[in-house]
Motif scaffolding. Sequence first.
Motif, PDB file in Angstrom:
ATOM      1  N   ASP A  75       1.107  -0.963   0.293  1.00 30.89           N
ATOM      2  CA  ASP A  75      -0.023  -0.189   0.264  1.00 30.89           C
ATOM      3  C   ASP A  75       1.206   1.291  -0.367  1.00 30.89           C
ATOM      4  OD1 ASP A  75      -1.901   2.321   0.838  1.00 30.89           O
ATOM      5  OD2 ASP A  75      -3.026   0.658   1.542  1.00 30.89           O
ATOM      6  N   GLU A  76       0.267   2.269  -1.483  1.00 34.02           N
ATOM      7  CA  GLU A  76       1.422   3.207  -0.866  1.00 34.02           C
ATOM      8  C   GLU A  76       0.755   4.397   0.550  1.00 34.02           C
ATOM      9  OE1 GLU A  76       0.241   5.436  -4.542  1.00 34.02           O
ATOM     10  OE2 GLU A  76       1.289   4.224  -5.840  1.00 34.02           O
ATOM     11  N   SER A  77      -0.177   3.710   1.156  1.00 31.01           N
ATOM     12  CA  SER A  77      -0.462   4.869   2.328  1.00 31.01           C
ATOM     13  C   SER A  77       0.934   3.928   3.602  1.00 31.01           C
ATOM     14  CB  SER A  77      -1.178   5.116   2.314  1.00 31.01           C
ATOM     15  OG  SER A  77      -2.610   5.274   1.701  1.00 31.01           O
ATOM     16  N   CYS A 102      -8.913   2.639   5.182  1.00 32.81           N
ATOM     17  CA  CYS A 102      -8.497   1.505   5.834  1.00 32.81           C
ATOM     18  C   CYS A 102      -9.760   0.872   5.444  1.00 32.81           C
ATOM     19  CB  CYS A 102      -7.923   2.038   6.903  1.00 32.81           C
ATOM     20  SG  CYS A 102      -7.306  -0.178   7.491  1.00 32.81           S
ATOM     21  N   HIS A 103      -9.887   0.554   4.504  1.00 35.78           N
ATOM     22  CA  HIS A 103     -11.570  -0.088   3.772  1.00 35.78           C
ATOM     23  C   HIS A 103     -11.656  -1.612   5.074  1.00 35.78           C
ATOM     24  CE1 HIS A 103     -12.282   3.795   2.113  1.00 35.78           C
ATOM     25  NE2 HIS A 103     -11.432   3.034   1.169  1.00 35.78           N
ATOM     26  N   TRP A 110     -11.635   5.771   6.989  1.00 32.61           N
ATOM     27  CA  TRP A 110     -10.880   5.974   6.412  1.00 32.61           C
ATOM     28  C   TRP A 110     -10.192   6.919   7.856  1.00 32.61           C
ATOM     29  CZ3 TRP A 110     -15.022   6.712   3.733  1.00 32.61           C
ATOM     30  CH2 TRP A 110     -15.284   6.731   1.669  1.00 32.61           C
ATOM     31  N   PHE A 111      -9.053   7.227   7.882  1.00 41.22           N
ATOM     32  CA  PHE A 111      -7.983   7.453   8.767  1.00 41.22           C
ATOM     33  C   PHE A 111      -6.636   8.511   9.165  1.00 41.22           C
ATOM     34  CE2 PHE A 111      -9.589   3.167   9.991  1.00 41.22           C
ATOM     35  CZ  PHE A 111      -9.668   3.554  11.506  1.00 41.22           C
ATOM     36  N   ILE A 133     -11.166   8.703  11.143  1.00 41.42           N
ATOM     37  CA  ILE A 133     -12.090  10.553  10.854  1.00 41.42           C
ATOM     38  C   ILE A 133     -13.036   9.786   9.256  1.00 41.42           C
ATOM     39  CG2 ILE A 133     -10.379  11.384  10.427  1.00 41.42           C
ATOM     40  CD1 ILE A 133      -9.643  11.321   8.205  1.00 41.42           C
ATOM     41  N   THR A 134     -14.324   8.567   9.242  1.00 43.45           N
ATOM     42  CA  THR A 134     -15.067   8.210   8.092  1.00 43.45           C
ATOM     43  C   THR A 134     -15.727   8.984   8.209  1.00 43.45           C
ATOM     44  OG1 THR A 134     -13.962   5.873   8.887  1.00 43.45           O
ATOM     45  CG2 THR A 134     -16.368   6.445   7.775  1.00 43.45           C
TER      46      THR A 134
END
Length: 362
Positions: A75-77, A102-103, A110-111, A133-134
């Motif tokens: 993952d690029e994140s 982050c599904h 989302w975080f 932060i979803t």
Amino acid sequence: MADQNGSHRRSTERERGLVAATFDALPAQIAVVDADGVIRETNRAWRQFGAENGVRGERDMVGENYLAVCDGSDDESATGAAAGIRSVLAGERTEFSLEYPCHSPDKRRWFLMRVIALSEYDDPHALVMHIDITDRKEVELRVSANNETLSTVASVLSHDLRNPLNVAMGRAEYLATDPAVGPEVVAEQTESIRSSLDRMNAIVDDALVLASGSEQIDTEHVSLGALARDAWSHVETGGATLDVSADGTLVADPGLLEQLLENLFRNAIDHAEGVETIAVGTTDSGFYVADDGPGITPEDRERVFETGYSTGEADGNTGMGLAIVRKIADAHGWDVALTDARDRTDTDRPGARFEFEGVTRR
């Protein structure tokens, strides 16, 4: 003195207990990492997240190298997170933040990761927090979708209404400037004006349908040739001619398909100099629209579908026509590709051919 030392020790223990309780009570998932990226401590939320998401090994991950975990991900994140943590540990910055998806299989999440340097240690340490932060992200996505919907409606209306409006205005001006025309001509021109006004009304309806999403389109069995001829009548075609070389029945929203054809006709006439014939026909799995103009270069064939991209901006073109074509194709679940109209060696005018595949035929 002994009582004072004991009191100080009990006070220190209470403070440590309070800090530990506060650390565990925070809703964000928090870990403390050392200079090598090894996790030294985590809070309850971190451990619960690990338990709920199938983290292998110990749920608290204490003793594991967090940087190695990030480096081992495709993952690029994760790569960006590792780089950010390293920059804080190296003293290049005091904090770092990164938003990432982050599904899970059944939920979109989302975080926000925040990394903060900890000065309380003798060697570099950092606090790594993951904040859910979803809810905020979902609101942002809804706002973005609504803005795109408004943009789509505005673009379709401003672009596609011009054609029938120009036709109606031209017919009305003809009647106004030549009062000696006979009743048959008046009736003919009036009918053309009425047809243009009806088309404008349909475009308004189609724009709203198009913006509401593909689940809203109303499909039926339609004649490609009949729709092509109707669309042709609403376009200022100059000296070009329409050739319905192979007719057929398709499953489509008739209003949107007519709008698609109008945009393709107008694109060829406005952008392809010297077009004499535009052909419409069917293929084994769809249909095509082709012209005998100079064609479109391979490097421009994908860009022409981008909103706002136009090779004729200096002439007042909006760059919306082919973007609308793709939007309509997407609403139907069709694939659209742009190729040469034919493979010829006797001319440098290969023409442009728009092919639509995945179309239901009867």
